[in-house]
Design an enzyme around this catalytic site. Structure first.
Site, mmCIF file in Angstrom:
data_model
loop_
_atom_site.group_PDB
_atom_site.id
_atom_site.type_symbol
_atom_site.label_atom_id
_atom_site.label_comp_id
_atom_site.label_asym_id
_atom_site.label_seq_id
_atom_site.Cartn_x
_atom_site.Cartn_y
_atom_site.Cartn_z
ATOM 1 N N TYR A 160 -6.250 -26.290 0.641
ATOM 2 C CA TYR A 160 -6.780 -26.089 1.994
ATOM 3 C C TYR A 160 -6.840 -27.457 2.652
ATOM 4 O O TYR A 160 -7.533 -28.360 2.165
ATOM 5 C CB TYR A 160 -8.155 -25.437 1.935
ATOM 6 C CG TYR A 160 -8.097 -24.016 1.418
ATOM 7 C CD1 TYR A 160 -7.944 -22.944 2.289
ATOM 8 C CD2 TYR A 160 -8.186 -23.744 0.051
ATOM 9 C CE1 TYR A 160 -7.874 -21.648 1.822
ATOM 10 C CE2 TYR A 160 -8.114 -22.445 -0.426
ATOM 11 C CZ TYR A 160 -7.961 -21.403 0.468
ATOM 12 O OH TYR A 160 -7.884 -20.112 0.000
ATOM 13 N N GLY B 60 0.806 -1.209 0.000
ATOM 14 C CA GLY B 60 0.000 0.000 0.000
ATOM 15 C C GLY B 60 0.840 1.260 0.000
ATOM 16 O O GLY B 60 0.597 2.189 -0.779
#
EC number: 1.14.13.180
Length: 489
Positions: free
Chosen positions: A224, A18
């Site tokens: 997963y 960011g």
């Protein structure tokens, strides 16, 4: 406090995705930028890997897209791609979410000129640093913000060089807080957060091992793990034989990070890939909390929040880093417009209004994916999944800066059937401009854009005088003629 001539236009605190994106986009617009980061360098760990098409569109505006694609283009370098819930890697499949790359990206390919990429954070950040510096931004690593004062005229900040201990003062018109989920700047301003809070605790392990017997060459994916003994994830990195492994922990039962020694992590990795004799080279072990938060305010005077300082997103779906880059683009063009005199201070209020809406979509989508893939007990208590295409390319901005129609309250639309209404991303249409085929999306990013139909006359190629509201601003306008497609045979 009176700042007649600040040292810089914008001080950015935090050198993650960011903060670096903010510095790059600001510097490209001519702003004087100083970014400080307390770590000695860019990330040395893969962390957030993957760039969705909207991020790649923004990177195109920033002049870095080609380098990011060269670093790791998922189409050319990674081969096939899969997302599955499994007992163990290579073992029984409990659920498959994507069997191929085409299945993963099929919903977005017709909506954008840019592809997906799978560059890890430790490869992306140096590219952003180099280009931000090339455009004039000053980047200081091993430098921390120790205190600041904010007022109507800007910010005065105290900085410390962590190598020498020397302290200095810098003044800035604006301060961008990109200092992470535990943002000291946000907390010092008393900005609260709302959300689901901490969802789970993990130990993250980066290791090297030859797993070609489990994961064939030319194939990659995210698994997963619903192993009888633990819950976790397994995934690749961009380096041969280097992998990531996350295992859920239970501190409420007395587990501590120090309990996860290299030996214990080795045992868990062996179970995860069903390789009892595997001897992995453990490179890093770190504790990490999964959480979901959104700041109640994104601006306090001359201070604006970006990335994890403004919101914390579960990593399921891979949208956290991408959203931080979007924050950086949005706050940068608005700050630049104010600094140039093209807009007033009120434009900065639209930043939080718009990006908090997108963050809500991203957090909700990430929670829905988390519930489906790792926490089925949460199903029914979190929002339903909208789909990646709508969240990434079909979001809608609503703020005082958008002349939006109020006839439709939906925050997203299907980008494959764009409406072109105010607040939505510009639709992707291939056009010919000056003999070059390009997307309408590529027209945006650097200046105001006017699209005119053929009957627009003198508009294309000769930007008109700015409307009266911009008469005192130094405003650049790009224009392009839009021609209808040829009739079907």
């Amino acid at each position: 406090m009176a700042l007649t001539k600040p040292d810089v236009d914008v001080l950015v605190v935090g050198g993650g995705l960011g903060g670096l994106s903010t510095a790059l986009f600001l510097a490209r617009r001519g702003a004087r930028v100083l970014l400080v980061e307390r770590h000695a360098s860019t990330s040395v760990l893969p962390k957030a890997a993957g760039q969705n098409p909207r991020t790649m569109e923004l990177f195109r505006f920033g002049g870095v897209a080609d380098e990011i694609l060269a670093t790791d283009d998922i189409r050319g370098a990674q081969g096939d791609f899969t997302i599955k819930v499994v007992e163990r890697v290579g073992g029984r499949v409990l659920h498959s979410f994507a069997e191929s790359f085409e299945e993963l990206v099929g919903a977005t390919e017709q909506c954008t000129p840019m592809p997906w990429a799978l560059a890890p954070q430790d490869r992306v950040e140096p590219v952003l640093v180099a280009h931000a510096a090339k455009h004039g931004a000053e980047i200081r690593f091993a430098t921390e913000l120790t205190s600041f004062q904010a007022g109507d005229d800007g910010v005065t900040a105290r900085l410390r060089d962590l190598g020498t201990g020397a302290e200095s003062t810098v003044s800035a018109r604006y301060l961008v807080a990109a200092d992470g989920p535990r943002s000291a700047i946000r907390e010092s301003l008393g900005i609260t957060r709302h959300g689901h809070g901490t969802l789970a605790h993990f130990m993250g392990v980066i290791f090297e091992a030859d797993l070609t017997a489990v994961v064939p060459p030319g194939s990659t994916g995210w698994y997963y793990l619903q192993h009888p003994d633990f819950t976790g994830t397994f995934g690749p990195t961009d380096r041969p034989n280097r992998h990531t492994f996350y295992v859920a922990t239970t501190p409420e039962r007395g587990e501590r990070p120090e309990d996860y020694t290299p030996q214990r992590c080795t045992e868990l990795i062996r179970l995860a890939v069903d390789a009892p004799g595997l001897v992995p080279d453990i490179l890093d072990i770190q504790a990490w909390d999964m959480a979901a938060y959104i700041a109640d305010r994104w601006r306090e005077g001359p201070v604006l929040l970006v990335g994890d300082a403004a919101k914390v997103t579960p990593p399921t779906g891979g949208m956290g880093g991408n959203t931080a880059i979007g924050d950086g683009f949005d706050v940068a063009w608005k700050l630049a417009a104010v600094l140039r005199g093209e807009a007033g201070e009120r434009l900065l209020d639209s930043y939080g209004a718009e990006r908090s809406l997108v963050s809500r979509l991203v957090v909700d989508e990430s929670l829905a994916i988390y519930a489906q893939r790792m926490a089925p007990h949460l199903l029914g208590s979190v929002p339903e999944e909208r789909g990646t295409a709508q969240v990434v390319l079909g979001f809608r901005y609503r703020s005082t800066a958008v002349a939006a129609e109020d006839d439709d309250p939906e925050p997203t639309e299907d980008p494959r059937r764009p409406s072109g209404r105010p607040g939505f991303r510009a639709p992707h249409v291939w056009i010919e401009q000056d003999g070059t085929r390009r997307s309408t999306v590529e027209l945006f990013g650097d200046c105001w854009v006017l699209l005119a139909a053929p009957e627009g006359g003198a508009w294309p190629g000769r930007p008109p005088a700015p409307p009266r509201i911009w008469a005192s601003a130094s405003t650049s306008i790009s224009s392009a003629a839009m021609s209808p497609p040829p009739p079907a045979n």
